[in-house]
Design an enzyme around this catalytic site. Structure first.
Site, PDB file in Angstrom:
ATOM      1  N   GLU A 447       0.835  -1.201   0.000  1.00 37.60           N
ATOM      2  CA  GLU A 447       0.000   0.000   0.000  1.00 37.60           C
ATOM      3  C   GLU A 447       0.871   1.253   0.000  1.00 37.60           C
ATOM      4  OE1 GLU A 447      -2.615  -0.237   3.329  1.00 37.60           O
ATOM      5  OE2 GLU A 447      -3.777  -1.893   2.499  1.00 37.60           O
ATOM      6  N   SER A 473      -3.865   2.439   0.758  1.00 35.91           N
ATOM      7  CA  SER A 473      -4.510   2.244   2.051  1.00 35.91           C
ATOM      8  C   SER A 473      -5.944   2.736   1.988  1.00 35.91           C
ATOM      9  CB  SER A 473      -3.745   3.028   3.123  1.00 35.91           C
ATOM     10  OG  SER A 473      -4.511   3.179   4.288  1.00 35.91           O
TER      11      SER A 473
END
Length: 557
Positions: A447, A473
């Protein structure tokens, strides 16, 4: 049909006498062998606050199983802290932990012939990992979410973990004092529980209510509160009844119930990671569901919740405003949910929602009526074009105009991009390209919260594009496009982008385009060579060899 129809294979008959001897060592009595064996998959860990409050939930579930005349069998599952590993090599293990968790639960449930499983988890990959296992094994199960963290506060402003990530960019840009930087750092995470906005953990747990695999209201409870413990106990009781009714996950997880879950994700402004995870859950359940189905749902379902990261409120505010059941009742009344889907209680979703008010309360603005929706369509758009023939995922809430064309700034690793951002080398109008970070290339599809938060902290959230074959994220917002497939490592077009090339991101047209002539792309493709794998041993190497493309959920089976 006996309640212990699975566990009888390991407890009944003369040949199983040695097995019973071992159970007696655990405190079992003879009469217990006719009762169901209920696994309690406990994700408790002091690695992260997301999971540090799970033991009390596991204890409550164990007690409730015993009180229901069943036999609890507690076992552990691992976790990775996405927040702590962010921006490091450790982040490559995050998505892999989804598969490890699923494999752990499958191994214990099948190896021990469990009759049912209560899965308890907190951090992001705990939820899809647990649900993949339940769908894959089709052993009766229920998901107990560990609960959300409570918001932090600094100088009267509510905080989440994303506040800390964005503070990095603000501080390095000279827009935040050292006192405020340290104040945000110390106060962003005041309790146990998962990250507080509609980030990945809260997105997945909320969607599990709509999927029918978690109890109503359970996903927005705060971990420190007693109601979370009570809900864990009730979940265990409901699961034992489901075992006795032989109600299995694949009776609940269907194409229609997945559509319900995705509708709630759209309505609440949930995480891009949900696209990857529901492709994997559908695969595990044997349900036909493609990346294009997300776009179909998006075009029908408005965003009606004002939640972080692109909105104002956090999960505890959503809970006070009526929780996910209130969101679902609004969608159901608008014809946007399938009310006939069965839930883990044995009731249909419509029956479960019967006593929920038709409209949200007037004294709050967390959940809005459809006529006052924040956005008329969902926020997770599936983009395609020559840069993403299989598709990519864009999060388009919080933007005044989700369109940009600009020069590519190309990076083959996250740290190089982060260094450039913090050194003010990225300017308004640029399109960052981070590649070789896909399921195979990363490996593990890390992420990108650190660089996107730094961009926002620098004040460039509306004016810089971000394209990656990695993930974002749930705390990310901005002009971001992830999950680009095919990924760079297998020769996707993203591998052919050169510094300064023009790239267009147009969420209105659902377009992700590299503006380079086809003959030039053909020349570059002929010259491209696949890089050597970054890992040749261990779990990262195994994942890289086994994983599918992101457009199919990055699954390993």
């Amino acid at each position: 049909m006996p309640d212990n129809k699975r566990s009888q294979h390991i407890t009944q008959g003369v040949a199983r006498s040695p097995n019973r001897s071992m159970y007696y060592a655990l405190g079992y009595k003879k009469e217990d062998f006719s009762n169901p064996m209920i696994g309690v998959a406990n994700g408790h860990s002091t690695i992260t606050p997301c999971n540090s409050g799970l033991q009390k939930l596991a204890d409550a579930a164990v007690a409730a199983v015993k009180a229901s005349n069943a036999n609890p069998q507690i076992f552990g599952t691992p976790t990775i802290s996405d927040g702590m590993s962010m921006g490091t090599e450790g982040m490559k293990y995050s998505l892999i932990s989804r598969e490890v968790i699923a494999d752990c639960i499958e191994t214990c449930a099948q190896g021990q012939w469990m009759d049912g499983v209560v899965v308890i988890g907190g951090c992001d990959k705990n939820m899809p990992g647990g649900m993949i296992a339940l769908a894959r094994t089709n052993v009766p199960g229920i998901y107990v979410y560990g609960g959300t963290i409570k918001p932090g506060n600094w100088k009267g402003k509510d905080l989440t973990i994303v506040s800390s990530f964005e503070a990095v960019g603000e501080f390095t840009a000279g827009r935040m004092s050292e006192e405020d930087f340290e104040g945000v750092e110390r106060n962003a995470c005041p309790t146990s529980g998962s990250c507080g906005g509609m980030y990945t953990a809260n997105t997945m747990s909320s969607s599990f209510e709509a999927l029918g695999m978690s109890l109503l209201y359970s996903s927005t409870m705060a971990n420190p509160d007693q109601e979370k413990v009570d809900s864990a106990a009730e979940s265990a009781r409901v699961l034992v009844e489901a075992v006795r009714r032989d109600l299995k996950p694949r009776d609940i997880i269907t194409r229609k119930s997945i559509e319900n879950a995705v509708a709630v994700i759209m309505a609440t402004g949930g995480s891009t990671n949900a696209v990857l995870h529901y492709l994997a859950i559908a695969h595990a359940a044997g349900v036909e569901w493609t990346i294009d189905d997300f776009e179909r749902v998006r075009q029908r379902v408005p965003v009606i919740c004002n939640l972080k990261p692109s909105g104002q409120y956090v999960a505890t505010d959503l809970h006070k405003a009526g929780g996910i059941p209130q969101v679902m009742k609004i969608l159901l009344n608008a014809g946007l949910l399938h009310g006939d889907c069965v839930t883990i209680t044995g009731k249909t979703l419509a029956e479960e929602l019967a006593n929920v008010p038709d409209q949200p309360r007037a004294d709050q603005d967390v959940i809005l009526p459809i006529e006052r929706a924040l956005y008329q369509q969902g926020h997770l758009a599936i983009l395609k074009g020559n840069l993403a023939e299989e598709g990519a995922v864009a999060k388009i809430t919080g933007l005044k105009n989700p369109v940009i064309s600009g020069p590519a700034r190309v990076f083959d690793d996250e740290q190089s991009a982060m260094t450039a951002i913090l050194a003010d080398q990225i300017k308004a109008g640029d399109v960052l390209v981070l590649r070789y970070l896909g399921p195979k290339g990363g490996p593990g599809m890390p992420e990108m919260l650190a660089p996107t938060s730094a961009i926002i902290g620098k004040g460039l959230g509306e004016s810089v594009g971000f394209v990656t074959d990695g993930r974002f994220s749930g705390g990310t917002w901005g002009m971001v496009v992830g999950h680009v497939a095919p990924e760079a490592f297998v020769g996707g077009t993203i591998a052919l982008v050169q510094e300064g090339d023009s790239i267009t991101i147009d969420a209105h047209q659902r377009l992700l385009q590299l503006n380079v002539p086809e003959d030039e792309l053909a020349r570059r493709r002929a010259a491209w060579k696949q890089p050597a794998p970054r890992y040749t041993r261990g779990v990262l190497a195994k994942f890289a060899q086994l994983t599918s493309t992101a457009s199919k959920g990055a699954v390993t089976d």
